[in-house]
Design a protein around this motif. Structure first.
Motif, PDB file in Angstrom:
ATOM      1  N   ILE A  40      60.608   7.297 160.159  1.00 27.19           N
ATOM      2  CA  ILE A  40      61.509   6.355 159.483  1.00 27.19           C
ATOM      3  C   ILE A  40      62.280   5.593 160.558  1.00 27.19           C
ATOM      4  O   ILE A  40      63.031   6.190 161.340  1.00 27.19           O
ATOM      5  CB  ILE A  40      62.491   7.074 158.536  1.00 27.19           C
ATOM      6  CG1 ILE A  40      61.734   7.880 157.478  1.00 27.19           C
ATOM      7  CG2 ILE A  40      63.434   6.057 157.881  1.00 27.19           C
ATOM      8  CD1 ILE A  40      62.627   8.753 156.606  1.00 27.19           C
ATOM      9  N   SER A  41      62.084   4.289 160.602  1.00 26.79           N
ATOM     10  CA  SER A  41      62.778   3.478 161.603  1.00 26.79           C
ATOM     11  C   SER A  41      64.133   3.019 161.072  1.00 26.79           C
ATOM     12  O   SER A  41      64.374   3.005 159.857  1.00 26.79           O
ATOM     13  CB  SER A  41      61.935   2.259 161.989  1.00 26.79           C
ATOM     14  OG  SER A  41      61.909   1.313 160.930  1.00 26.79           O
ATOM     15  N   ILE A  42      64.971   2.628 161.993  1.00 29.45           N
ATOM     16  CA  ILE A  42      66.258   2.033 161.612  1.00 29.45           C
ATOM     17  C   ILE A  42      65.992   0.778 160.778  1.00 29.45           C
ATOM     18  O   ILE A  42      66.691   0.501 159.808  1.00 29.45           O
ATOM     19  CB  ILE A  42      67.096   1.700 162.863  1.00 29.45           C
ATOM     20  CG1 ILE A  42      67.359   2.946 163.712  1.00 29.45           C
ATOM     21  CG2 ILE A  42      68.409   1.021 162.471  1.00 29.45           C
ATOM     22  CD1 ILE A  42      68.084   4.062 163.017  1.00 29.45           C
ATOM     23  N   ALA A  43      64.949   0.040 161.128  1.00 25.40           N
ATOM     24  CA  ALA A  43      64.589  -1.171 160.369  1.00 25.40           C
ATOM     25  C   ALA A  43      64.271  -0.840 158.914  1.00 25.40           C
ATOM     26  O   ALA A  43      64.643  -1.599 158.016  1.00 25.40           O
ATOM     27  CB  ALA A  43      63.398  -1.873 161.025  1.00 25.40           C
ATOM     28  N   ASP A  44      63.584   0.288 158.670  1.00 21.17           N
ATOM     29  CA  ASP A  44      63.271   0.684 157.295  1.00 21.17           C
ATOM     30  C   ASP A  44      64.540   0.811 156.466  1.00 21.17           C
ATOM     31  O   ASP A  44      64.601   0.357 155.319  1.00 21.17           O
ATOM     32  CB  ASP A  44      62.527   2.027 157.263  1.00 21.17           C
ATOM     33  CG  ASP A  44      61.146   1.982 157.871  1.00 21.17           C
ATOM     34  OD1 ASP A  44      60.503   0.916 157.851  1.00 21.17           O
ATOM     35  OD2 ASP A  44      60.702   3.047 158.364  1.00 21.17           O
ATOM     36  N   VAL A  45      65.540   1.435 157.041  1.00 26.53           N
ATOM     37  CA  VAL A  45      66.803   1.664 156.330  1.00 26.53           C
ATOM     38  C   VAL A  45      67.528   0.338 156.102  1.00 26.53           C
ATOM     39  O   VAL A  45      67.995   0.054 154.996  1.00 26.53           O
ATOM     40  CB  VAL A  45      67.696   2.656 157.103  1.00 26.53           C
ATOM     41  CG1 VAL A  45      69.021   2.875 156.380  1.00 26.53           C
ATOM     42  CG2 VAL A  45      66.969   3.983 157.320  1.00 26.53           C
ATOM     43  N   LEU A  46      67.621  -0.480 157.142  1.00 21.49           N
ATOM     44  CA  LEU A  46      68.323  -1.759 157.015  1.00 21.49           C
ATOM     45  C   LEU A  46      67.660  -2.672 155.996  1.00 21.49           C
ATOM     46  O   LEU A  46      68.342  -3.315 155.192  1.00 21.49           O
ATOM     47  CB  LEU A  46      68.413  -2.452 158.375  1.00 21.49           C
ATOM     48  CG  LEU A  46      69.267  -1.735 159.422  1.00 21.49           C
ATOM     49  CD1 LEU A  46      69.219  -2.492 160.741  1.00 21.49           C
ATOM     50  CD2 LEU A  46      70.694  -1.555 158.943  1.00 21.49           C
ATOM     51  N   ARG A  47      66.336  -2.723 156.002  1.00 22.67           N
ATOM     52  CA  ARG A  47      65.628  -3.564 155.032  1.00 22.67           C
ATOM     53  C   ARG A  47      65.861  -3.075 153.607  1.00 22.67           C
ATOM     54  O   ARG A  47      65.969  -3.879 152.681  1.00 22.67           O
ATOM     55  CB  ARG A  47      64.135  -3.588 155.338  1.00 22.67           C
ATOM     56  CG  ARG A  47      63.774  -4.451 156.511  1.00 22.67           C
ATOM     57  CD  ARG A  47      62.257  -4.538 156.664  1.00 22.67           C
ATOM     58  NE  ARG A  47      61.900  -5.282 157.838  1.00 22.67           N
ATOM     59  CZ  ARG A  47      61.280  -4.763 158.896  1.00 22.67           C
ATOM     60  NH1 ARG A  47      60.933  -3.486 158.920  1.00 22.67           N
ATOM     61  NH2 ARG A  47      60.989  -5.518 159.932  1.00 22.67           N
ATOM     62  N   CYS A  48      65.909  -1.770 153.433  1.00 21.35           N
ATOM     63  CA  CYS A  48      66.154  -1.207 152.104  1.00 21.35           C
ATOM     64  C   CYS A  48      67.496  -1.680 151.562  1.00 21.35           C
ATOM     65  O   CYS A  48      67.613  -2.049 150.397  1.00 21.35           O
ATOM     66  CB  CYS A  48      66.124   0.323 152.179  1.00 21.35           C
ATOM     67  SG  CYS A  48      66.741   1.144 150.701  1.00 21.35           S
ATOM     68  N   ILE A  49      68.492  -1.690 152.394  1.00 19.11           N
ATOM     69  CA  ILE A  49      69.856  -2.002 151.951  1.00 19.11           C
ATOM     70  C   ILE A  49      70.143  -3.500 151.950  1.00 19.11           C
ATOM     71  O   ILE A  49      70.701  -4.031 150.990  1.00 19.11           O
ATOM     72  CB  ILE A  49      70.886  -1.264 152.827  1.00 19.11           C
ATOM     73  CG1 ILE A  49      70.673   0.255 152.782  1.00 19.11           C
ATOM     74  CG2 ILE A  49      72.314  -1.640 152.422  1.00 19.11           C
ATOM     75  CD1 ILE A  49      70.786   0.887 151.409  1.00 19.11           C
TER      76      ILE A  49
ATOM     77  N   VAL B 279      63.680  -3.574 168.710  1.00 22.77           N
ATOM     78  CA  VAL B 279      64.687  -2.515 168.782  1.00 22.77           C
ATOM     79  C   VAL B 279      64.695  -1.685 167.499  1.00 22.77           C
ATOM     80  O   VAL B 279      64.598  -0.454 167.534  1.00 22.77           O
ATOM     81  CB  VAL B 279      66.095  -3.104 169.040  1.00 22.77           C
ATOM     82  CG1 VAL B 279      67.171  -2.039 168.906  1.00 22.77           C
ATOM     83  CG2 VAL B 279      66.140  -3.752 170.417  1.00 22.77           C
ATOM     84  N   LEU B 280      64.801  -2.337 166.353  1.00 19.34           N
ATOM     85  CA  LEU B 280      65.017  -1.625 165.094  1.00 19.34           C
ATOM     86  C   LEU B 280      63.765  -0.943 164.555  1.00 19.34           C
ATOM     87  O   LEU B 280      63.856   0.123 163.949  1.00 19.34           O
ATOM     88  CB  LEU B 280      65.611  -2.577 164.058  1.00 19.34           C
ATOM     89  CG  LEU B 280      66.971  -3.159 164.443  1.00 19.34           C
ATOM     90  CD1 LEU B 280      67.396  -4.220 163.439  1.00 19.34           C
ATOM     91  CD2 LEU B 280      68.018  -2.078 164.572  1.00 19.34           C
ATOM     92  N   GLU B 281      62.600  -1.550 164.753  1.00 20.42           N
ATOM     93  CA  GLU B 281      61.362  -0.910 164.312  1.00 20.42           C
ATOM     94  C   GLU B 281      60.891   0.134 165.312  1.00 20.42           C
ATOM     95  O   GLU B 281      60.185   1.066 164.966  1.00 20.42           O
ATOM     96  CB  GLU B 281      60.260  -1.942 164.080  1.00 20.42           C
ATOM     97  CG  GLU B 281      60.515  -2.812 162.871  1.00 20.42           C
ATOM     98  CD  GLU B 281      59.450  -3.887 162.665  1.00 20.42           C
ATOM     99  OE1 GLU B 281      58.558  -4.040 163.522  1.00 20.42           O
ATOM    100  OE2 GLU B 281      59.533  -4.591 161.636  1.00 20.42           O
ATOM    101  N   GLY B 282      61.302  -0.029 166.566  1.00 22.00           N
ATOM    102  CA  GLY B 282      60.887   0.902 167.615  1.00 22.00           C
ATOM    103  C   GLY B 282      61.796   2.100 167.776  1.00 22.00           C
ATOM    104  O   GLY B 282      61.554   2.955 168.629  1.00 22.00           O
ATOM    105  N   THR B 283      62.854   2.175 166.977  1.00 23.67           N
ATOM    106  CA  THR B 283      63.802   3.279 167.066  1.00 23.67           C
ATOM    107  C   THR B 283      63.796   4.038 165.746  1.00 23.67           C
ATOM    108  O   THR B 283      64.082   3.467 164.698  1.00 23.67           O
ATOM    109  CB  THR B 283      65.228   2.758 167.365  1.00 23.67           C
ATOM    110  OG1 THR B 283      65.192   1.940 168.533  1.00 23.67           O
ATOM    111  CG2 THR B 283      66.188   3.909 167.589  1.00 23.67           C
ATOM    112  N   SER B 284      63.473   5.319 165.813  1.00 21.58           N
ATOM    113  CA  SER B 284      63.421   6.137 164.601  1.00 21.58           C
ATOM    114  C   SER B 284      64.734   6.886 164.405  1.00 21.58           C
ATOM    115  O   SER B 284      65.559   6.994 165.320  1.00 21.58           O
ATOM    116  CB  SER B 284      62.273   7.145 164.692  1.00 21.58           C
ATOM    117  OG  SER B 284      62.583   8.171 165.612  1.00 21.58           O
ATOM    118  N   LEU B 285      64.887   7.422 163.205  1.00 20.96           N
ATOM    119  CA  LEU B 285      66.043   8.280 162.932  1.00 20.96           C
ATOM    120  C   LEU B 285      66.056   9.466 163.881  1.00 20.96           C
ATOM    121  O   LEU B 285      67.114   9.877 164.368  1.00 20.96           O
ATOM    122  CB  LEU B 285      65.999   8.776 161.487  1.00 20.96           C
ATOM    123  CG  LEU B 285      66.064   7.721 160.389  1.00 20.96           C
ATOM    124  CD1 LEU B 285      65.926   8.386 159.022  1.00 20.96           C
ATOM    125  CD2 LEU B 285      67.341   6.910 160.473  1.00 20.96           C
ATOM    126  N   ALA B 286      64.875  10.015 164.165  1.00 17.24           N
ATOM    127  CA  ALA B 286      64.779  11.161 165.076  1.00 17.24           C
ATOM    128  C   ALA B 286      65.253  10.791 166.477  1.00 17.24           C
ATOM    129  O   ALA B 286      65.932  11.589 167.135  1.00 17.24           O
ATOM    130  CB  ALA B 286      63.347  11.683 165.116  1.00 17.24           C
TER     131      ALA B 286
END
Length: 158
Positions: A74-83, A121-128
């Motif tokens: 799960i990338s940071i981008a996934d979360v931002l796009r959701c919201i 940055v956002l797609e290349g960085t995961s929650l982990a």
């Protein structure tokens, strides 16, 4: 890019969930307290994250939330796009449809470069990555460069 409070809270909640063992569910109140997020606001955020299948909810007295898939997926981008929707947009118009001409024609490529940089940055960085404090090398280099610029500005000011 302007990140809403809702999106920032969502990322913080998701990183917090990334720190718990697989199969362990976290109650909304515990998650809210751990990150200093208003509980009622978090309920709405978790609902959006559940709709996008980023978290799973479990009902009952022992219920709560867990990540729907491994934190590394799960990338940071996934979360931002959701919201908040797309990472970078210009007046909600597709980049190829912007009405630029003459001296402003190159602005389309500026917006493309901005979007590519954010995605890197956002797609290349995961929650982990964030939960472990071990960011991808290219992200860490950019953060270190920025930190150096901040320090240089601070020294020149005072």
């Amino acid at each position: 890019m302007r990140m809403s409070a809702k999106a920032e809270y969502a990322v913080r909640a998701m990183v917090q969930l990334a720190t718990v063992d697989d199969g362990v569910v976290v109650k909304t109140d515990d998650l809210a307290k751990a990150q200093g997020i208003p509980a009622q606001f978090l309920v709405d955020i978790l609902s959006d994250l559940r709709t996008d299948r980023l978290v799973r909810s479990h009902r009952g007295r022992d219920g709560g939330y867990e990540l729907a898939r491994p934190a590394a997926e799960i990338s940071i981008a996934d979360v931002l796009r959701c919201i908040d929707g797309p990472l970078a947009s210009v007046r909600d118009i597709g980049l190829g449809d912007l009405p630029y001409s003459g001296p402003t024609a190159a602005l389309t490529d500026v917006w493309r470069a901005l979007r590519a940089s954010m995605r890197s940055v956002l797609e290349g960085t995961s929650l982990a990555d964030v939960a472990a404090g071990d960011l991808p090398d290219h992200v860490q280099v950019m953060a270190d460069d920025y930190r150096g610029q901040e320090e240089a500005r601070g020294h020149s000011i005072g």
